[in-house]
Design a protein around this motif. Structure first.
Motif, PDB file in Angstrom:
ATOM      1  N   THR A  99     -41.611 -39.556  52.915  1.00  0.00           N
ATOM      2  CA  THR A  99     -42.406 -40.071  51.803  1.00  0.00           C
ATOM      3  C   THR A  99     -43.843 -40.386  52.191  1.00  0.00           C
ATOM      4  N   MET A 100     -44.132 -40.558  53.485  1.00  0.00           N
ATOM      5  CA  MET A 100     -45.448 -40.993  53.982  1.00  0.00           C
ATOM      6  C   MET A 100     -45.870 -42.318  53.349  1.00  0.00           C
ATOM      7  N   GLY A 101     -44.889 -43.101  52.902  1.00  0.00           N
ATOM      8  CA  GLY A 101     -45.185 -44.419  52.334  1.00  0.00           C
ATOM      9  C   GLY A 101     -45.841 -44.376  50.975  1.00  0.00           C
ATOM     10  N   GLU A 105     -43.951 -41.222  45.390  1.00  0.00           N
ATOM     11  CA  GLU A 105     -42.916 -40.392  45.999  1.00  0.00           C
ATOM     12  C   GLU A 105     -41.651 -41.210  46.262  1.00  0.00           C
ATOM     13  N   GLU A 106     -41.827 -42.449  46.695  1.00  0.00           N
ATOM     14  CA  GLU A 106     -40.660 -43.310  46.932  1.00  0.00           C
ATOM     15  C   GLU A 106     -39.859 -43.509  45.654  1.00  0.00           C
ATOM     16  N   LEU A 107     -40.552 -43.753  44.556  1.00  0.00           N
ATOM     17  CA  LEU A 107     -39.854 -43.974  43.283  1.00  0.00           C
ATOM     18  C   LEU A 107     -39.219 -42.682  42.783  1.00  0.00           C
ATOM     19  N   ARG A 108     -39.909 -41.575  42.963  1.00  0.00           N
ATOM     20  CA  ARG A 108     -39.356 -40.284  42.534  1.00  0.00           C
ATOM     21  C   ARG A 108     -38.027 -40.005  43.236  1.00  0.00           C
ATOM     22  N   LEU A 109     -37.977 -40.282  44.528  1.00  0.00           N
ATOM     23  CA  LEU A 109     -36.760 -40.034  45.280  1.00  0.00           C
ATOM     24  C   LEU A 109     -35.680 -41.058  44.973  1.00  0.00           C
ATOM     25  N   ALA A 110     -36.093 -42.300  44.719  1.00  0.00           N
ATOM     26  CA  ALA A 110     -35.123 -43.361  44.411  1.00  0.00           C
ATOM     27  C   ALA A 110     -34.393 -43.098  43.108  1.00  0.00           C
ATOM     28  N   LEU A 123     -32.975 -44.999  51.064  1.00  0.00           N
ATOM     29  CA  LEU A 123     -34.442 -45.004  51.032  1.00  0.00           C
ATOM     30  C   LEU A 123     -35.003 -46.150  51.858  1.00  0.00           C
ATOM     31  N   SER A 124     -35.987 -45.824  52.700  1.00  0.00           N
ATOM     32  CA  SER A 124     -36.748 -46.845  53.416  1.00  0.00           C
ATOM     33  C   SER A 124     -38.132 -46.925  52.777  1.00  0.00           C
ATOM     34  N   PRO A 125     -38.314 -47.828  51.794  1.00  0.00           N
ATOM     35  CA  PRO A 125     -39.573 -47.867  51.048  1.00  0.00           C
ATOM     36  C   PRO A 125     -40.625 -48.746  51.726  1.00  0.00           C
ATOM     37  N   LEU A 126     -41.872 -48.398  51.511  1.00  0.00           N
ATOM     38  CA  LEU A 126     -42.970 -49.232  52.008  1.00  0.00           C
ATOM     39  C   LEU A 126     -43.740 -49.901  50.875  1.00  0.00           C
ATOM     40  N   HIS A 127     -43.982 -49.182  49.784  1.00  0.00           N
ATOM     41  CA  HIS A 127     -44.926 -49.695  48.795  1.00  0.00           C
ATOM     42  C   HIS A 127     -44.437 -49.721  47.352  1.00  0.00           C
ATOM     43  N   VAL A 128     -43.318 -49.088  47.025  1.00  0.00           N
ATOM     44  CA  VAL A 128     -42.880 -49.091  45.636  1.00  0.00           C
ATOM     45  C   VAL A 128     -42.414 -50.494  45.247  1.00  0.00           C
TER      46      VAL A 128
END
Length: 347
Positions: A99-101, A105-110, A123-128
């Motif tokens: 996701t590159m953080g 992209e994080e939300l799309r994959l989640a 998922l290992s999220p950073l910013h969503v």
């Protein structure tokens, strides 16, 4: 020409259909001899799994995704290996996404991009934002990794993590116990992630417990948790007047520490005689660096096992399950960067 089936492969290999299924799904409990015999039959007959047929039969594809910020980071690469091994035990195949953080992209994959294909996501999220993840996890099997700050009644999904505050406290306390009094921290971020905030909190707690004062000059900012930023931050610290320089440094990740050690080498400063170094991650890079790096090691196998089992439970449950937070263990391993004693590497 009729499609080759599992039964055809089983007859050719002289094993049961279940054994062929285990080999095709890479379940590890099959002997190497049997695995080779089955794979030879697979090649000879030209067998190809049919995910569409499985989907029609079970309503599931057997595919899950592991989504991490950066596959070049040793921690996530090692974690991915553990997740794949745990998933194979349950007959699941893992797709890896980077996701590159990026929050979008994080939300799309989640939300299960390609939901017709994937059964669930780790998922290992950073910013969503957590609020957006909450709506996603109610509609699609989702397990979170990494650090997030929220009250128990605000849990947005199953979450597997270590106690980051305590891990940082232990690493810093180890440095203080060596008699170091000017302990720096490398990992502060202007727009701090939960990882940065929690590891700073643990660092400050350890300073307070040791009767030491937090000095902002000893906590330079970094943009990313990588070698280059560790190098640049340590160069900032070594450029301070001699009396103000640190005699120890706690780095928020192993990669930051490796960069910091390079800067110390360039400055002609010895580790740990002049500056002791400790970090968090427990990657293989920490073991093989010179000097080997004192690091807090999260139990990555336990993290992977908890995450995969939580996700599998959600995939197979007919009823909604309550969200839970699972703490995986960690341990501090002291090595040459603080001990000062040459050690033989034990892989």
């Amino acid at each position: 020409m009729a499609a080759v089936t599992l039964k055809d492969v089983a007859i050719r290999a002289g094993v049961s259909i279940k054994t062929v299924s285990n080999v095709v799904r890479d379940v590890p409990r099959v002997s190497e001899t049997t695995r080779e015999r089955v794979m030879r039959a697979v090649r000879e007959l030209g067998y190809r799994p049919n995910p569409s047929a499985r989907r029609l039969r079970t309503g599931r594809s057997g595919l899950i995704a592991l989504c991490v910020p950066d596959l070049a980071t040793p921690y996530f690469a090692e974690l991915a290996q553990h997740v794949r091994a745990e998933a194979a035990k349950l007959g699941l195949t893992v797709l890896i996404e980077e996701t590159m953080g990026d929050a979008t992209e994080e939300l799309r994959l989640a939300t299960g991009v390609g939901a017709a294909l994937l059964d669930g996501v780790i998922l290992s999220p950073l910013h969503v934002p957590l609020g957006e993840l909450a709506s996603a996890s109610n509609e699609f099997p989702l397990v979170l990794l990494g650090e997030r700050s929220y009250e128990r009644d605000q849990v947005a999904a199953d979450h597997v993590l270590i106690d980051n505050v305590e891990a940082a406290r232990e690493a810093t306390a180890h440095l203080a116990a060596l008699g170091r009094t000017r302990i720096a921290a490398i990992g502060m971020q202007a727009h701090a992630s939960a990882t940065s905030r929690q590891r700073l909190e643990g660092f400050q707690r350890a300073l307070h417990d040791a009767g030491l004062t937090y000095d902002p000059r000893l906590a330079p900012f970094v943009k990313r948790f990588d070698r280059r930023n560790g190098l640049m931050a340590m160069r900032t610290l070594t450029s301070l007047p001699p009396g103000d320089r640190p005699d120890a440094v706690f780095c928020f990740t192993d990669l930051l520490a490796v960069g910091a050690q390079r800067a110390l080498y360039e400055a002609g400063m010895t580790i740990p005689e002049e500056v002791a170094v400790a970090s968090i991650d427990g990657s293989e890079e920490a073991l093989y660096s010179t000097p080997s790096l004192t690091s807090v090691i999260p139990d990555k196998a336990a993290i992977a096992s908890l995450a995969v089992k939580c996700l599998a439970a959600r995939i197979h449950s007919e009823e909604p399950l309550p969200f839970e937070v699972h703490l995986a263990p960690h341990r501090l391993v002291a090595r040459e960067s603080t001990e000062g004693i040459r050690q033989q590497v034990t892989p």
